[in-house]
Design a protein around this motif. Structure first.
Motif, PDB file in Angstrom:
ATOM      1  N   THR A  26     -10.354   9.551 -13.224  1.00  0.00           N
ATOM      2  CA  THR A  26      -9.054   9.040 -12.768  1.00  0.00           C
ATOM      3  C   THR A  26      -8.388   8.121 -13.777  1.00  0.00           C
ATOM      4  OG1 THR A  26     -10.105   7.150 -11.652  1.00  0.00           O
ATOM      5  CG2 THR A  26      -9.806   9.165 -10.355  1.00  0.00           C
ATOM      6  N   THR A  27      -9.021   7.846 -14.900  1.00  0.00           N
ATOM      7  CA  THR A  27      -8.458   6.923 -15.895  1.00  0.00           C
ATOM      8  C   THR A  27      -7.836   7.718 -17.040  1.00  0.00           C
ATOM      9  OG1 THR A  27     -10.663   6.791 -16.905  1.00  0.00           O
ATOM     10  CG2 THR A  27     -10.047   5.041 -15.374  1.00  0.00           C
ATOM     11  N   PHE A  28      -6.551   7.412 -17.322  1.00  0.00           N
ATOM     12  CA  PHE A  28      -5.807   8.157 -18.342  1.00  0.00           C
ATOM     13  C   PHE A  28      -5.178   7.169 -19.333  1.00  0.00           C
ATOM     14  CE2 PHE A  28      -5.965  10.883 -14.662  1.00  0.00           C
ATOM     15  CZ  PHE A  28      -6.163  12.157 -15.179  1.00  0.00           C
ATOM     16  N   ALA A  29      -5.209   7.540 -20.569  1.00  0.00           N
ATOM     17  CA  ALA A  29      -4.508   6.772 -21.586  1.00  0.00           C
ATOM     18  C   ALA A  29      -3.043   7.182 -21.602  1.00  0.00           C
ATOM     19  CB  ALA A  29      -5.140   7.017 -22.949  1.00  0.00           C
ATOM     20  N   PRO A  30      -2.139   6.357 -22.122  1.00  0.00           N
ATOM     21  CA  PRO A  30      -0.718   6.740 -22.176  1.00  0.00           C
ATOM     22  C   PRO A  30      -0.513   8.051 -22.943  1.00  0.00           C
ATOM     23  CG  PRO A  30      -0.994   4.396 -22.662  1.00  0.00           C
ATOM     24  CD  PRO A  30      -2.365   4.983 -22.611  1.00  0.00           C
ATOM     25  N   ASN A  31       0.300   8.908 -22.376  1.00  0.00           N
ATOM     26  CA  ASN A  31       0.642  10.205 -22.980  1.00  0.00           C
ATOM     27  C   ASN A  31      -0.589  11.096 -23.148  1.00  0.00           C
ATOM     28  OD1 ASN A  31       3.374   9.345 -23.267  1.00  0.00           O
ATOM     29  ND2 ASN A  31       2.833   8.332 -25.215  1.00  0.00           N
ATOM     30  N   ASP A  32      -1.581  10.919 -22.307  1.00  0.00           N
ATOM     31  CA  ASP A  32      -2.803  11.735 -22.378  1.00  0.00           C
ATOM     32  C   ASP A  32      -3.047  12.343 -21.003  1.00  0.00           C
ATOM     33  OD1 ASP A  32      -5.142  12.944 -23.063  1.00  0.00           O
ATOM     34  OD2 ASP A  32      -6.115  11.121 -23.827  1.00  0.00           O
ATOM     35  N   ARG A  33      -3.353  13.650 -20.979  1.00  0.00           N
ATOM     36  CA  ARG A  33      -3.570  14.345 -19.714  1.00  0.00           C
ATOM     37  C   ARG A  33      -5.044  14.472 -19.355  1.00  0.00           C
ATOM     38  NH1 ARG A  33       0.785  19.400 -19.945  1.00  0.00           N
ATOM     39  NH2 ARG A  33       2.660  18.109 -20.237  1.00  0.00           N
ATOM     40  N   VAL A  34      -5.927  14.015 -20.218  1.00  0.00           N
ATOM     41  CA  VAL A  34      -7.368  14.121 -19.979  1.00  0.00           C
ATOM     42  C   VAL A  34      -7.912  12.720 -19.688  1.00  0.00           C
ATOM     43  CG1 VAL A  34      -9.578  14.873 -20.927  1.00  0.00           C
ATOM     44  CG2 VAL A  34      -7.463  16.110 -21.511  1.00  0.00           C
TER      45      VAL A  34
END
Length: 305
Positions: free
Chosen positions: A268-276
């Motif tokens: 459930t944790t995403f970095a900015p502009n990252d879909r994985v």
């Protein structure tokens, strides 16, 4: 001669007449008894004649002149009853006692028990998990069960700050732990090798996660510097701030690195502009002086899915 006798006679006659007058006065002045009988002559008590004594003079304090003085009583010898000697550290009777100055009662001495030594962890992983950044070298040696051996090979001593040093402990199965100490003998970093469970343990601790992950990336990108140790501050449940000094291959401090580190759950944790979703993410800035004397600085961001 006749004249003298006449005078003497006259004198005697006068004396006789005076005595007769005295007796006549006493007879008249006495009370008459009621029976009418004549009262008996009064009883005359003759005063005792004084014996001639020694001439009167000032009293003397000699033994011969004790007449009329009282002999002083013999002096009494008073024997003071014996008193028991005061006990040690006991103030004499009548001495005011100041609060707080009372002599405490003696306490029975208890035999000194030898210090109980903590048991040495059994396995290398148990020893690794018992170590903490900031321990002194004696504490580390007590956990590891020995003082370890110095690391003298060129690879192990590379990128070690000048004045710092490494110690290594190995087990019969080929596993080992290398501990990096500061010049004051304080544990700064740990590097386990071939120990079951060590990888998961390092990922769970931000001190080791940040240092190991940054150094792996610096090596992969051929940076001429390393980060020997970091200071970590917790800023959230899974967020941390870090900073540390960069050293070159001969142990000289030539720069610094600082930033933020995040631990994700991979779902459930995403970095900015990252879909994985990520498991670890780091971002920050570094600056250092390269071996050619040039100054290098840049921002960086790494994500591990």
């Amino acid at each position: 001669m006749r004249t003298v006798l006449t005078v003497v006679g006259i004198t005697l006659a006068v004396v006789i007449t005076a005595v007769a007058g005295v007796y006549a006065w006493m007879a008249v002045s006495a009370a008459q008894p009621s029976s009418g009988l004549p009262a008996p002559p009064p009883k005359v008590v003759k005063a005792p004649q004084k014996q001639p004594g020694p001439p009167v003079g000032p009293p003397t304090r000699t033994a011969a002149s004790t007449q009329g003085t009282r002999t002083p009583p013999a002096p009494k010898v008073l024997v003071r009853p014996s008193q028991p000697e005061p006990a040690p550290d006991t103030p004499p009777a009548g001495t005011p006692v100041i609060p707080g100055s009372e002599v405490p009662a003696p306490v029975a001495e208890t035999p000194i028990q030898p210090p109980v030594e903590a048991p040495v962890p059994a396995t290398m992983f148990d020893k690794l998990a018992s170590l903490q950044i900031g321990f002194g070298e004696p504490e580390v040696a007590a956990i590891m069960g020995s003082e370890g051996s110095p690391v003298v090979d060129a690879v192990g001593e590379k990128f070690v700050p000048q004045g710092w040093y490494n110690r290594r402990w190995s087990d019969p199965d080929g596993g080992s732990i290398v501990a990096l100490f500061t010049g004051e003998g304080i544990l700064a970093h740990l590097e386990p090798l071939k120990i079951a469970g060590a990888f998961d343990w390092m990922n769970a601790d931000p001190f080791y996660s940040i240092t190991a992950w940054i150094n792996d990336n610096l090596e992969n990108e051929n940076f001429p510097v390393r980060l020997p140790a970091v200071e970590v501050t917790t800023t959230g449940e899974r967020a941390f701030r870090f900073q540390g000094s960069l050293v070159n291959s001969v142990g000289q401090f030539v720069g610094s690195m600082r930033g933020a580190f995040y631990i994700g759950d991979g779902a459930t944790t995403f970095a900015p502009n990252d879909r994985v979703p990520y498991r670890k993410a780091i971002e920050g800035v570094f600056e250092f002086i390269a071996p050619d004397g040039s100054r290098r600085s840049d921002n960086f961001a790494w994500v591990e899915h």
